[in-house]
Design a protein around this motif. Sequence first.
Motif, PDB file in Angstrom:
ATOM      1  N   PRO A  77     -23.358  13.491  56.743  1.00  0.00           N
ATOM      2  CA  PRO A  77     -24.133  14.746  56.753  1.00  0.00           C
ATOM      3  C   PRO A  77     -23.402  15.887  56.036  1.00  0.00           C
ATOM      4  CG  PRO A  77     -24.050  13.751  58.941  1.00  0.00           C
ATOM      5  CD  PRO A  77     -23.073  12.994  58.089  1.00  0.00           C
ATOM      6  N   LYS A  78     -24.156  16.698  55.312  1.00  0.00           N
ATOM      7  CA  LYS A  78     -23.621  17.867  54.632  1.00  0.00           C
ATOM      8  C   LYS A  78     -24.498  19.079  54.979  1.00  0.00           C
ATOM      9  CE  LYS A  78     -20.303  15.872  52.257  1.00  0.00           C
ATOM     10  NZ  LYS A  78     -18.878  16.220  52.432  1.00  0.00           N
ATOM     11  N   LEU A  79     -23.871  20.209  55.249  1.00  0.00           N
ATOM     12  CA  LEU A  79     -24.612  21.429  55.561  1.00  0.00           C
ATOM     13  C   LEU A  79     -25.308  21.956  54.300  1.00  0.00           C
ATOM     14  CD1 LEU A  79     -21.966  23.232  57.795  1.00  0.00           C
ATOM     15  CD2 LEU A  79     -24.071  22.093  58.558  1.00  0.00           C
ATOM     16  N   PRO A  80     -26.515  22.467  54.433  1.00  0.00           N
ATOM     17  CA  PRO A  80     -27.223  23.033  53.267  1.00  0.00           C
ATOM     18  C   PRO A  80     -26.405  24.111  52.571  1.00  0.00           C
ATOM     19  CG  PRO A  80     -28.716  22.791  55.110  1.00  0.00           C
ATOM     20  CD  PRO A  80     -27.356  22.472  55.647  1.00  0.00           C
ATOM     21  N   LYS A  81     -25.684  24.924  53.328  1.00  0.00           N
ATOM     22  CA  LYS A  81     -24.853  25.977  52.742  1.00  0.00           C
ATOM     23  C   LYS A  81     -23.762  25.380  51.863  1.00  0.00           C
ATOM     24  CE  LYS A  81     -21.882  29.863  54.028  1.00  0.00           C
ATOM     25  NZ  LYS A  81     -21.281  30.632  55.147  1.00  0.00           N
ATOM     26  N   GLU A  82     -23.173  24.261  52.303  1.00  0.00           N
ATOM     27  CA  GLU A  82     -22.115  23.592  51.542  1.00  0.00           C
ATOM     28  C   GLU A  82     -22.677  22.999  50.253  1.00  0.00           C
ATOM     29  OE1 GLU A  82     -18.715  20.103  52.251  1.00  0.00           O
ATOM     30  OE2 GLU A  82     -20.319  20.400  53.724  1.00  0.00           O
ATOM     31  N   ILE A  83     -23.855  22.402  50.363  1.00  0.00           N
ATOM     32  CA  ILE A  83     -24.482  21.787  49.193  1.00  0.00           C
ATOM     33  C   ILE A  83     -24.831  22.863  48.159  1.00  0.00           C
ATOM     34  CG2 ILE A  83     -26.498  20.504  48.374  1.00  0.00           C
ATOM     35  CD1 ILE A  83     -26.566  19.158  51.157  1.00  0.00           C
ATOM     36  N   LYS A  84     -25.467  23.925  48.618  1.00  0.00           N
ATOM     37  CA  LYS A  84     -25.875  25.011  47.718  1.00  0.00           C
ATOM     38  C   LYS A  84     -24.651  25.663  47.078  1.00  0.00           C
ATOM     39  CE  LYS A  84     -28.783  29.173  47.745  1.00  0.00           C
ATOM     40  NZ  LYS A  84     -27.793  30.185  47.353  1.00  0.00           N
ATOM     41  N   GLY A  85     -23.584  25.880  47.881  1.00  0.00           N
ATOM     42  CA  GLY A  85     -22.386  26.541  47.380  1.00  0.00           C
ATOM     43  C   GLY A  85     -21.671  25.739  46.308  1.00  0.00           C
ATOM     44  N   PHE A  86     -21.721  24.404  46.394  1.00  0.00           N
ATOM     45  CA  PHE A  86     -21.047  23.570  45.402  1.00  0.00           C
ATOM     46  C   PHE A  86     -21.634  23.776  44.022  1.00  0.00           C
ATOM     47  CE2 PHE A  86     -20.420  19.654  42.993  1.00  0.00           C
ATOM     48  CZ  PHE A  86     -19.061  19.466  43.117  1.00  0.00           C
ATOM     49  N   PHE A  87     -22.946  23.885  43.935  1.00  0.00           N
ATOM     50  CA  PHE A  87     -23.600  24.021  42.628  1.00  0.00           C
ATOM     51  C   PHE A  87     -23.666  25.480  42.174  1.00  0.00           C
ATOM     52  CE2 PHE A  87     -25.113  19.990  44.396  1.00  0.00           C
ATOM     53  CZ  PHE A  87     -24.697  19.146  43.390  1.00  0.00           C
ATOM     54  N   GLU A  88     -22.989  26.355  42.909  1.00  0.00           N
ATOM     55  CA  GLU A  88     -22.852  27.755  42.511  1.00  0.00           C
ATOM     56  C   GLU A  88     -21.416  28.067  42.070  1.00  0.00           C
ATOM     57  OE1 GLU A  88     -24.230  29.929  45.884  1.00  0.00           O
ATOM     58  OE2 GLU A  88     -26.359  29.719  45.331  1.00  0.00           O
ATOM     59  N   ILE A  89     -20.586  27.018  41.935  1.00  0.00           N
ATOM     60  CA  ILE A  89     -19.214  27.212  41.435  1.00  0.00           C
ATOM     61  C   ILE A  89     -19.298  27.384  39.929  1.00  0.00           C
ATOM     62  CG2 ILE A  89     -16.897  26.209  41.234  1.00  0.00           C
ATOM     63  CD1 ILE A  89     -17.492  24.582  43.756  1.00  0.00           C
TER      64      ILE A  89
END
Length: 490
Positions: free
Chosen positions: A470-482
């Motif tokens: 499982p991955k948190l939506p915040k973590e997923i979204k933040g990765f592609f905002e690097i």
Amino acid sequence: MQIGIDIAAKRAKKAKREKHGVVTVAPYDKAGSTYYSVECRRKEVSEEDQRRSFSKKKDAEQWAATLNKVIAFGKAVEHDDERTLELKQLSKEIDRNNILELYHPNWLGRKVTLPEVMKAGMMSLHTIININQKRRVAGLRAYTDSQAMKSFEAFEFKEAEKSKAPKITEFIKKMLAHKLSRTGGKGNKTLKPKTINEWKRMLPKIDSWIGHCSTKEDTKPLRETVINSINSGVNEHGRHRGEFWGETTKNRYASKANEFGIWMVEEEYWLKNPFVTLPSKFPKAKTTQATTLSVAEVEKLFAVAATNGDYRIMIPYMTFIFFSGARPEEIASDDSDVRHEWKDMLDWKHDSPVTKGLLFFIPAEHSKMSKDRYADLTANGVEWLEWFFLEVLGCKELPNRGKVQYSRTYWEAIREEALDRDWPQDVARHTFSSVAHKHSVFKKNGGDTEYWCETLGHTPNVFKQRYNAPKLPKEIKGFFEITPRKVLSD
């Protein structure tokens, strides 16, 4: 008194004459007692010894044996003792077998002497006695002299055969040349660069363990040498330098040794593969959920690379492995010939409907897979390449020629400065795969499991085993905002 004499006479008459070789032992009666006459009419025996009497049969038989030995020498020897007769008999055997006419190869044609014969015999007997003592202690049956000499002869013949046979190093070099050739893989195809590098690294190491051994060496010592060497293996580079090999490395060397043994049997250099059981002795580590990095850790890596003038050349390499999920060896490796080529970006024109980034080409010869594939570089990944080429280097456009630059030294320095902890080689790919599969926006755009298995080059089963945590939506979204703007502004 007369009765006793008559009984003795009857006993002597009843006893039979006996032949002992060419000598006769005949009983006779004398004054009521039985005596034994030893008779021999041979020229080799002196007249006084041609007939002798003894009161005991044992003495008569012993003298008969002595006379037979005297006769065997072909001349009269009147009163030699037993040892002297044995020595003379031995001398006769030496003459008859021409022992002193033999030539020893290490003596440059010099004849064997009697003292040398005696010395060799004494040494042999002493050695056999010592060997048999050890065998009895070990619960083994003692050798006869003949058995001991045959065993020694067989051992030395085998050692001589070993010394004449080719060394294993010759065949390790032959196999390596084959593996590096254009027909070194299955189906006579060229091996992938990563596999070629493994062979180039591992076979020479195995050569250092057993290359000096004969191809006629017993299988058990060879196998034990490789096992001990694997267990003693130490990392020579990286953060774990000086530490013993882990399970994965041990399994790789065990598997390579086994493949070498299989090749030797197939090429008919060996009848049996001594390394067939090694992979089972060094099993692979159990598959678990992949280790991944947090958004903050990835940002720190890019920050270290982007703010150091020397490290900036690593930005394209880092971009591909973090934001397309490409395997590190698909983009670059220590082999300078293995580099991602900018022509494989397909003129930067193939937009990705899933990530809004770009599709690019990964040829089969660079991939772990046996086929070409198209990978997906996300939108933030494209931003990093644009920043590097257009802003840092001042290029007018993104490149279509040349290759990705790479330096192991710089990459290890970036990792150490940014994240002073251990991590697996494929952590970038693991991190990307774990979030890309679960991004709701990507799924909405058609990025289902099948899509990512195709672009990342793994199977649905691998996804479930390795990347389905499982991955948190915040973590997923933040990765592609690097992005460069966000990292450099923090």
